[in-house]
Design a protein around this motif. Structure first.
Motif, PDB file in Angstrom:
ATOM      1  N   LEU A  45       2.178  -8.077 -26.851  1.00 47.79           N
ATOM      2  CA  LEU A  45       2.326  -6.725 -27.387  1.00 47.79           C
ATOM      3  C   LEU A  45       3.313  -6.687 -28.544  1.00 47.79           C
ATOM      4  O   LEU A  45       3.133  -5.935 -29.510  1.00 47.79           O
ATOM      5  N   ASP A  46       4.346  -7.499 -28.486  1.00 40.96           N
ATOM      6  CA  ASP A  46       5.329  -7.547 -29.571  1.00 40.96           C
ATOM      7  C   ASP A  46       4.702  -8.044 -30.869  1.00 40.96           C
ATOM      8  O   ASP A  46       5.123  -7.646 -31.952  1.00 40.96           O
ATOM      9  N   ARG A  47       3.692  -8.904 -30.760  1.00 32.64           N
ATOM     10  CA  ARG A  47       3.008  -9.391 -31.967  1.00 32.64           C
ATOM     11  C   ARG A  47       2.143  -8.299 -32.593  1.00 32.64           C
ATOM     12  O   ARG A  47       1.908  -8.325 -33.799  1.00 32.64           O
ATOM     13  N   ARG A  48       1.666  -7.356 -31.784  1.00 35.24           N
ATOM     14  CA  ARG A  48       0.797  -6.302 -32.298  1.00 35.24           C
ATOM     15  C   ARG A  48       1.538  -5.019 -32.668  1.00 35.24           C
ATOM     16  O   ARG A  48       1.051  -4.214 -33.467  1.00 35.24           O
ATOM     17  N   ARG A  49       2.713  -4.806 -32.104  1.00 32.92           N
ATOM     18  CA  ARG A  49       3.373  -3.504 -32.210  1.00 32.92           C
ATOM     19  C   ARG A  49       3.665  -3.122 -33.665  1.00 32.92           C
ATOM     20  O   ARG A  49       3.867  -3.992 -34.519  1.00 32.92           O
ATOM     21  N   PRO A  50       3.716  -1.827 -33.931  1.00 30.23           N
ATOM     22  CA  PRO A  50       4.046  -1.365 -35.282  1.00 30.23           C
ATOM     23  C   PRO A  50       5.520  -1.566 -35.579  1.00 30.23           C
ATOM     24  O   PRO A  50       6.328  -1.819 -34.683  1.00 30.23           O
ATOM     25  N   GLY A  51       5.873  -1.464 -36.867  1.00 31.49           N
ATOM     26  CA  GLY A  51       7.270  -1.519 -37.263  1.00 31.49           C
ATOM     27  C   GLY A  51       7.900  -2.886 -37.211  1.00 31.49           C
ATOM     28  O   GLY A  51       9.129  -3.017 -37.258  1.00 31.49           O
ATOM     29  N   GLN A  52       7.104  -3.966 -37.154  1.00 34.18           N
ATOM     30  CA  GLN A  52       7.687  -5.294 -37.001  1.00 34.18           C
ATOM     31  C   GLN A  52       8.090  -5.934 -38.315  1.00 34.18           C
ATOM     32  O   GLN A  52       8.808  -6.926 -38.329  1.00 34.18           O
ATOM     33  N   SER A  53       7.633  -5.400 -39.453  1.00 34.77           N
ATOM     34  CA  SER A  53       8.018  -5.945 -40.757  1.00 34.77           C
ATOM     35  C   SER A  53       7.697  -4.928 -41.847  1.00 34.77           C
ATOM     36  O   SER A  53       7.093  -3.885 -41.577  1.00 34.77           O
ATOM     37  N   ASP A  54       8.084  -5.243 -43.083  1.00 34.98           N
ATOM     38  CA  ASP A  54       7.799  -4.331 -44.194  1.00 34.98           C
ATOM     39  C   ASP A  54       6.338  -4.391 -44.631  1.00 34.98           C
ATOM     40  O   ASP A  54       5.925  -3.647 -45.524  1.00 34.98           O
ATOM     41  N   LEU A  55       5.531  -5.247 -43.989  1.00 34.46           N
ATOM     42  CA  LEU A  55       4.106  -5.338 -44.312  1.00 34.46           C
ATOM     43  C   LEU A  55       3.265  -4.437 -43.418  1.00 34.46           C
ATOM     44  O   LEU A  55       2.049  -4.353 -43.594  1.00 34.46           O
ATOM     45  N   THR A  56       3.909  -3.775 -42.444  1.00 35.83           N
ATOM     46  CA  THR A  56       3.162  -2.976 -41.470  1.00 35.83           C
ATOM     47  C   THR A  56       3.663  -1.535 -41.474  1.00 35.83           C
ATOM     48  O   THR A  56       4.661  -1.206 -42.124  1.00 35.83           O
ATOM     49  N   THR A  57       2.972  -0.689 -40.710  1.00 37.77           N
ATOM     50  CA  THR A  57       3.411   0.694 -40.558  1.00 37.77           C
ATOM     51  C   THR A  57       4.828   0.749 -39.985  1.00 37.77           C
ATOM     52  O   THR A  57       5.170  -0.024 -39.091  1.00 37.77           O
ATOM     53  N   PRO A  58       5.658   1.688 -40.467  1.00 38.00           N
ATOM     54  CA  PRO A  58       7.016   1.803 -39.925  1.00 38.00           C
ATOM     55  C   PRO A  58       7.106   2.570 -38.615  1.00 38.00           C
ATOM     56  O   PRO A  58       8.202   2.790 -38.111  1.00 38.00           O
ATOM     57  N   ARG A  59       5.962   3.013 -38.049  1.00 37.28           N
ATOM     58  CA  ARG A  59       6.026   3.690 -36.752  1.00 37.28           C
ATOM     59  C   ARG A  59       6.773   2.798 -35.770  1.00 37.28           C
ATOM     60  O   ARG A  59       6.435   1.618 -35.599  1.00 37.28           O
ATOM     61  N   ALA A  60       7.795   3.335 -35.136  1.00 40.01           N
ATOM     62  CA  ALA A  60       8.684   2.535 -34.294  1.00 40.01           C
ATOM     63  C   ALA A  60       8.322   2.695 -32.822  1.00 40.01           C
ATOM     64  O   ALA A  60       8.820   3.589 -32.146  1.00 40.01           O
ATOM     65  N   GLU A  61       7.457   1.847 -32.323  1.00 43.15           N
ATOM     66  CA  GLU A  61       7.063   1.850 -30.916  1.00 43.15           C
ATOM     67  C   GLU A  61       7.521   0.547 -30.267  1.00 43.15           C
ATOM     68  O   GLU A  61       7.210  -0.541 -30.752  1.00 43.15           O
ATOM     69  N   ALA A  62       8.270   0.653 -29.173  1.00 43.43           N
ATOM     70  CA  ALA A  62       8.710  -0.550 -28.464  1.00 43.43           C
ATOM     71  C   ALA A  62       7.552  -1.221 -27.738  1.00 43.43           C
ATOM     72  O   ALA A  62       7.556  -2.430 -27.524  1.00 43.43           O
ATOM     73  N   ASP A  63       6.544  -0.413 -27.349  1.00 43.16           N
ATOM     74  CA  ASP A  63       5.368  -0.930 -26.639  1.00 43.16           C
ATOM     75  C   ASP A  63       5.762  -1.746 -25.408  1.00 43.16           C
ATOM     76  O   ASP A  63       5.261  -2.841 -25.167  1.00 43.16           O
ATOM     77  N   ARG A  64       6.652  -1.187 -24.599  1.00 45.13           N
ATOM     78  CA  ARG A  64       7.058  -1.855 -23.365  1.00 45.13           C
ATOM     79  C   ARG A  64       5.992  -1.653 -22.299  1.00 45.13           C
ATOM     80  O   ARG A  64       5.596  -0.529 -21.986  1.00 45.13           O
ATOM     81  N   VAL A  65       5.509  -2.729 -21.740  1.00 47.44           N
ATOM     82  CA  VAL A  65       4.435  -2.650 -20.753  1.00 47.44           C
ATOM     83  C   VAL A  65       5.000  -2.335 -19.380  1.00 47.44           C
ATOM     84  O   VAL A  65       6.068  -2.837 -18.992  1.00 47.44           O
ATOM     85  N   GLU A  66       4.302  -1.463 -18.652  1.00 41.78           N
ATOM     86  CA  GLU A  66       4.655  -1.136 -17.278  1.00 41.78           C
ATOM     87  C   GLU A  66       3.497  -1.579 -16.378  1.00 41.78           C
ATOM     88  O   GLU A  66       2.376  -1.096 -16.527  1.00 41.78           O
ATOM     89  N   VAL A  67       3.771  -2.515 -15.478  1.00 40.97           N
ATOM     90  CA  VAL A  67       2.760  -2.981 -14.526  1.00 40.97           C
ATOM     91  C   VAL A  67       2.783  -2.033 -13.335  1.00 40.97           C
ATOM     92  O   VAL A  67       3.760  -1.977 -12.591  1.00 40.97           O
ATOM     93  N   GLN A  68       1.703  -1.284 -13.144  1.00 41.68           N
ATOM     94  CA  GLN A  68       1.689  -0.242 -12.123  1.00 41.68           C
ATOM     95  C   GLN A  68       0.943  -0.637 -10.857  1.00 41.68           C
ATOM     96  O   GLN A  68       1.112   0.000  -9.817  1.00 41.68           O
TER      97      GLN A  68
END
Length: 358
Positions: A43-66
């Motif tokens: 998920l960290d590889r896909r998440r937004p806001g990871q570099s200046d080449l991607t959208t700046p939307r800041a989502e941590a995308d923390r997974v919750e196993v339910q």
């Protein structure tokens, strides 16, 4: 339409600007060791806001196993994974409540359902693919048991292309740069092009190459569920994908049969091999034990921060300019999505193959 797979099945849910998104995995065998850290790493590889080449939307995308995982192993019951949305700017989309963005799903969703969630595209948003990536990370851990490796990388951005085949690349370099291209010199040129495109308030597309190594022979069905057709279906279901080819693809049409056929031989270890691999590791819709490789074409992102002519839901002509936070190029973040969808197809095929022989 929200479920993918036959035995290893996933169903995704949620919208871009809702409380969150998630996936239910059904059919995963019991006793599979599953690492939450590996799911999060994908998920960290896909998440937004990871570099200046991607959208700046800041989502941590923390997974919750339910559900479905107990003491680090699958229980055989449905696995539920949930990702909360935390950085929605829904007001960025108020200007399109009644207007149709060019090349988006706004108009077609209205025609299909008679309504649409205009906040970030709702269900049609690429935000939904985070759920697929989470599920794909579970599938990849099933593939790891069979030493099957799945790697995808950016092979072209606009007209800037990697000049060599995957066999001449060190695939361990994929994540050493922001573009996720294992050819460092080309990666720099790609990054420059993406930045230049962003500064012009435009977008650019390109290609992702997928490679599967260690896949045994015999996976895939002989008629309707051929391995390549399932891979193609998986890739064409990713947002912004415009094309799929495997093996020699369209270039193979330029060869004669005598040039294109892959001759069999037995190597020193007694393994059946082919001297060439124009087939892309698939013959008759079934894997032959060679590397499976394919390319996926992604269009330029439809949202551009420039005025465009369009219409509204009253069929009136209007001018619309994009707002909000968007990728100038989807390719760097598309790599883990291609990995995930590939892994889901292969995990399903592995389970289906278990019933083919007594």
């Amino acid at each position: 339409m929200n479920t993918f797979g036959t035995l290893f099945r996933i169903t995704t849910f949620g919208e871009s600007h809702g409380p969150g998104i998630g996936v239910v995995i059904d059919g995963c065998p019991a006793g599979l060791a599953v690492s939450d850290e590996q799911i999060q790493a994908a998920l960290d590889r896909r998440r937004p806001g990871q570099s200046d080449l991607t959208t700046p939307r800041a989502e941590a995308d923390r997974v919750e196993v339910q559900s479905g995982i107990f003491r680090g192993e699958t229980t055989g019951t449905p696995i539920s994974l949930y990702i909360r949305n935390q950085d929605q700017h829904s007001h960025d989309y108020s200007h399109i409540e009644h207007a149709y963005r060019p090349s988006h799903a706004d108009y077609t969703y209205d025609q299909k359902y008679g309504r649409r969630d205009f906040r970030g595209g709702g269900r049609s948003s690429a935000r939904e693919t985070a759920a697929r990536v989470a599920a794909g990370a579970v599938a990849q851990q099933l593939l790891n048991q069979q030493a099957i490796k799945v790697n995808s990388y950016v092979s072209q951005v606009g007209a800037v292309a990697v000049p060599v085949s995957y066999e001449q690349l060190d695939l361990s370099l994929i994540d050493t740069n922001l573009v996720r291209c294992p050819h460092p010199e080309t990666a720099e040129r790609m990054a420059d092009l993406i930045r230049q495109t962003r500064d012009r308030h435009d977008t650019v597309g390109g290609l992702v190459t997928g490679v599967v190594q260690g896949l045994p022979a015999g996976l895939g069905e002989p008629v309707f569920d051929k391995l390549h057709s399932e891979l193609g279906r998986a890739m064409l279901g990713i947002n912004a994908v415009k094309g799929f080819e495997y093996g020699s693809g369209f270039a193979g049409t330029l060869l004669f049969g005598s040039e294109h056929n892959d001759a069999f031989y037995t190597d020193e270890a007694g393994r059946v091999r082919t001297r060439t691999n124009h087939s892309g590791g698939i013959q008759g819709g079934i894997s032959n034990g060679q590397d499976v490789y394919f390319r996926v074409a992604f269009k330029p992102v439809a949202t551009i921060l420039q005025p465009q002519s369009t219409i509204n839901d009253q069929n009136e002509a209007v001018t619309l300019a994009g707002r909000g936070r968007h990728d100038p190029c989807v390719l760097p973040r598309a790599v883990p999505i291609v990995d995930a969808m590939t892994s889901l197809v292969l995990a399903d095929m592995l389970l289906r193959a278990r019933g083919n022989r007594v």
